[in-house]
Design a protein around this motif. Sequence first.
Motif, PDB file in Angstrom:
ATOM      1  N   GLU A 186       2.624 -34.209 -15.218  1.00 11.86           N
ATOM      2  CA  GLU A 186       1.213 -34.314 -14.605  1.00 11.86           C
ATOM      3  C   GLU A 186       0.392 -33.014 -15.139  1.00 11.86           C
ATOM      4  N   LYS A 187       1.136 -32.135 -15.694  1.00  9.95           N
ATOM      5  CA  LYS A 187       0.129 -30.864 -16.193  1.00  9.95           C
ATOM      6  C   LYS A 187      -0.746 -30.227 -15.228  1.00  9.95           C
ATOM      7  N   PRO A 188      -0.330 -29.927 -14.309  1.00  7.71           N
ATOM      8  CA  PRO A 188      -1.290 -29.136 -13.440  1.00  7.71           C
ATOM      9  C   PRO A 188      -1.742 -27.945 -13.798  1.00  7.71           C
ATOM     10  N   PHE A 189      -0.887 -27.320 -14.684  1.00  3.29           N
ATOM     11  CA  PHE A 189      -1.291 -25.809 -15.287  1.00  3.29           C
ATOM     12  C   PHE A 189      -0.506 -26.065 -16.479  1.00  3.29           C
ATOM     13  N   SER A 190      -0.804 -25.046 -17.326  1.00  2.00           N
ATOM     14  CA  SER A 190      -0.265 -24.717 -18.690  1.00  2.00           C
ATOM     15  C   SER A 190      -0.176 -23.108 -18.990  1.00  2.00           C
ATOM     16  N   LYS A 191       0.356 -22.783 -20.038  1.00  2.36           N
ATOM     17  CA  LYS A 191       0.739 -21.312 -20.193  1.00  2.36           C
ATOM     18  C   LYS A 191      -0.433 -20.685 -20.323  1.00  2.36           C
ATOM     19  N   GLY A 192      -0.709 -19.539 -19.702  1.00  2.00           N
ATOM     20  CA  GLY A 192      -1.995 -18.770 -19.894  1.00  2.00           C
ATOM     21  C   GLY A 192      -3.076 -18.992 -18.494  1.00  2.00           C
ATOM     22  N   PHE A 205      12.429 -25.761 -17.538  1.00  2.00           N
ATOM     23  CA  PHE A 205      12.884 -27.032 -16.920  1.00  2.00           C
ATOM     24  C   PHE A 205      13.579 -26.404 -15.238  1.00  2.00           C
ATOM     25  N   ARG A 206      13.759 -25.015 -15.194  1.00  2.00           N
ATOM     26  CA  ARG A 206      14.391 -24.781 -14.297  1.00  2.00           C
ATOM     27  C   ARG A 206      13.190 -23.934 -13.344  1.00  2.00           C
ATOM     28  N   SER A 207      12.373 -23.108 -13.938  1.00  2.00           N
ATOM     29  CA  SER A 207      11.490 -22.252 -13.031  1.00  2.00           C
ATOM     30  C   SER A 207      10.380 -21.924 -14.009  1.00  2.00           C
ATOM     31  N   THR A 208       9.340 -21.366 -13.330  1.00  7.21           N
ATOM     32  CA  THR A 208       8.076 -21.179 -13.954  1.00  7.21           C
ATOM     33  C   THR A 208       7.932 -19.586 -13.633  1.00  7.21           C
ATOM     34  N   GLN A 209       7.433 -18.646 -14.705  1.00  4.84           N
ATOM     35  CA  GLN A 209       7.407 -17.370 -14.698  1.00  4.84           C
ATOM     36  C   GLN A 209       5.801 -16.987 -14.529  1.00  4.84           C
ATOM     37  N   ILE A 210       5.293 -16.303 -13.309  1.00  3.89           N
ATOM     38  CA  ILE A 210       3.849 -16.331 -13.175  1.00  3.89           C
ATOM     39  C   ILE A 210       3.780 -14.556 -13.093  1.00  3.89           C
ATOM     40  N   ARG A 211       2.973 -14.040 -13.850  1.00  4.77           N
ATOM     41  CA  ARG A 211       2.681 -12.622 -13.776  1.00  4.77           C
ATOM     42  C   ARG A 211       1.246 -12.480 -12.955  1.00  4.77           C
ATOM     43  N   THR A 212       1.595 -11.542 -11.993  1.00  3.50           N
ATOM     44  CA  THR A 212       0.622 -11.311 -10.821  1.00  3.50           C
ATOM     45  C   THR A 212      -0.252 -10.259 -11.252  1.00  3.50           C
ATOM     46  N   PHE A 213      -1.481 -10.156 -10.391  1.00  2.42           N
ATOM     47  CA  PHE A 213      -2.342  -9.190 -10.718  1.00  2.42           C
ATOM     48  C   PHE A 213      -1.844  -7.611 -10.604  1.00  2.42           C
ATOM     49  N   ASP A 215       0.829  -6.981 -12.265  1.00  2.49           N
ATOM     50  CA  ASP A 215       1.371  -7.003 -13.467  1.00  2.49           C
ATOM     51  C   ASP A 215       2.790  -6.958 -13.219  1.00  2.49           C
ATOM     52  N   SER A 216       3.359  -7.840 -12.238  1.00  2.39           N
ATOM     53  CA  SER A 216       4.698  -7.962 -11.952  1.00  2.39           C
ATOM     54  C   SER A 216       5.060  -9.527 -12.285  1.00  2.39           C
ATOM     55  N   ILE A 217       6.266  -9.808 -12.599  1.00  3.21           N
ATOM     56  CA  ILE A 217       6.763 -11.316 -12.892  1.00  3.21           C
ATOM     57  C   ILE A 217       7.310 -11.835 -11.728  1.00  3.21           C
ATOM     58  N   VAL A 218       6.967 -12.978 -11.301  1.00  2.00           N
ATOM     59  CA  VAL A 218       7.350 -13.672 -10.297  1.00  2.00           C
ATOM     60  C   VAL A 218       7.908 -15.021 -10.905  1.00  2.00           C
ATOM     61  N   THR A 219       9.552 -15.454 -10.627  1.00  2.00           N
ATOM     62  CA  THR A 219       9.675 -16.412 -11.029  1.00  2.00           C
ATOM     63  C   THR A 219       9.901 -17.431  -9.937  1.00  2.00           C
ATOM     64  N   VAL A 220       9.382 -18.625  -9.995  1.00  2.00           N
ATOM     65  CA  VAL A 220       9.136 -19.680  -9.076  1.00  2.00           C
ATOM     66  C   VAL A 220       9.974 -20.888  -9.358  1.00  2.00           C
ATOM     67  N   PRO A 221      11.008 -21.155  -8.529  1.00  2.00           N
ATOM     68  CA  PRO A 221      11.772 -22.586  -8.853  1.00  2.00           C
ATOM     69  C   PRO A 221      10.983 -23.674  -9.037  1.00  2.00           C
ATOM     70  N   ASN A 222      11.227 -24.708  -9.836  1.00  2.00           N
ATOM     71  CA  ASN A 222      10.264 -25.805 -10.245  1.00  2.00           C
ATOM     72  C   ASN A 222      10.219 -26.724  -9.110  1.00  2.00           C
ATOM     73  N   SER A 223      11.252 -26.822  -8.178  1.00  2.00           N
ATOM     74  CA  SER A 223      11.304 -27.548  -6.980  1.00  2.00           C
ATOM     75  C   SER A 223      10.387 -27.038  -6.067  1.00  2.00           C
ATOM     76  N   THR A 224      10.325 -26.065  -5.830  1.00  2.00           N
ATOM     77  CA  THR A 224       9.289 -25.217  -4.912  1.00  2.00           C
ATOM     78  C   THR A 224       7.919 -25.427  -5.313  1.00  2.00           C
ATOM     79  N   LEU A 225       7.663 -25.291  -6.576  1.00  2.00           N
ATOM     80  CA  LEU A 225       6.282 -25.325  -7.059  1.00  2.00           C
ATOM     81  C   LEU A 225       5.745 -26.471  -7.170  1.00  2.00           C
TER      82      LEU A 225
END
Length: 383
Positions: A201-207, A224-232, A234-244
Motif C-alpha cells: 500500500e506504500k503509506p510511507f517510504s524511507k526518509g 518485514f517484522r518492524s519499522t524503525q523510526i527516528r524521533t525528533f 534523535d532516538s530510534i523507535v522500533t514499531v512492530p508492523n502489525s501495530t503500525l
Amino acid sequence: MDNGIERWRMLLASFQRLEWIDITIAIAIFLVFLVFRKLFTKYIFKFILTLTRKTPTEVFTNVLLSFEKPLRLFWIVLGTYLAMLYLPFNITTTEFVQHIYRTFIIMILGWGLYNYMSAQSAFFFRFARKVELDEDSMLVPFLSKILRFSVIALTIVVIAGEWGYSISGFVAGLGLGGLAFALAAQDTIGNFFGGIIIITEKPFSKGDWIKTPSVEGTVEDITFRSTQIRTFEDSIVTVPNSTLSNEPITNWSKMNKRQITFKVGVTYSTPQQKLERCVRKIEILLREHEDVNQDLIMVRFSDFNSSSLDIFVYFFTKTTAWTEWYRVKEDINFKIMSILEEEEVVIAFPSRSLYVEKDQQSVFEDLIEEEKMDVRQEEKSSK
C-alpha cells in the motif's frame, strides 16, 4: 544385491586391465574441457553476450549473465563425465555415478535460476517500471526472496526425488510443522503480513516524516517484522508492523504545501478604520510574499474575544521543510508586527476590567482612608 556386487567386480577387473595410455587420454580430455572453460569464459561467452545485447529483448542477456558462473562448473562436470566415459570400464553406467551427475546438472540449473531472481536483476527492474514502484519500495526485495526460496526448495525436492526419496511424507510433515509454527508464532506472522501491507500500500517510504498515535518521526528502515523510526529527540523507535499497519498514519512528507494559521489579537481601543487597514495590509503582505502559496489566503477580522479583537490569519507556505517553514513564519511575523506599529495598533494581552457601583465605591474609599490614618499613627509612634 548380487547384480550390484557382480557389477563392482567387473569394474574392479576392468580397472586392473587399465593401461596408462587410456589414463593419459582421459586426463587430456579433462584438460581440454578445462582449457575450453577458460576460453569460453574469456572470449566465447563475451562474444555471445555482445550478440544477445543487439536483440530487441534483454531476456537472453539476463539469462546468460545469470548462468555465467554455473556454466563454468558445467564444463568441469561435462569434462569429467566424458573423460570417465572414455575409460574402458563403464563406470558412467552405474546408477550411483549417474545420480551424482544428474544432481550436479540440477544444482547448476537451480544456481542459474537463483541468480536470475536477484533483486538487482533486470527482470525485477522491468517489473518495478511496469507497476511504477519507487526505488525505496520493499516489494521487489520481498518478491526476490520469495522466488529465491522457491527455487532452493524446488531444487532440493528434485534432487531428493532423483535419489529416490519420497517427497509426499516430507510435504505432509511440513504441513503439520507449519501449523504448529503458525500457532506458536502468531505475532511474528502478524508482523510479517503487516510488513506486506505496508510495502504494497506504500503509506510511507524511507526518509518520510510520519505521525501515528504511538510515534512521530522520520522512517529509518522498513523490514518485514518492524519499522524503525527516528524521533525528533534523535532516538530510534522500533514499531512492530502489525501495530503500525492498524494505526492511522499521517505522512507529513506527502504535503505539497504546509499550513500556517494563527490569530492576532489587538486591544478593544483600536478604531475600526485602523483595524480594517491592518487586515488589508496583512493580506497584501501574504499576496506579495514569494514563499507563500497563493491558492488559499485568508485574513479576516474574526472574533470579539474576551480581551481582544482577533484577526484570523490562514495561509500555506510553498516549502514543507521544517526549518525553512519556520524561517518563512518568522519573517511574516516580523512584518505583521511592523504593520501594527505603522498603524499604532497595540497587541492585546489577557486582561480583565472591574467596574464598581457608586455606593460600593464610597465604601472602598472609606476603607482606604482608614488604612492611611493607621499608617500615619504608626509613623508618629515610631518617632
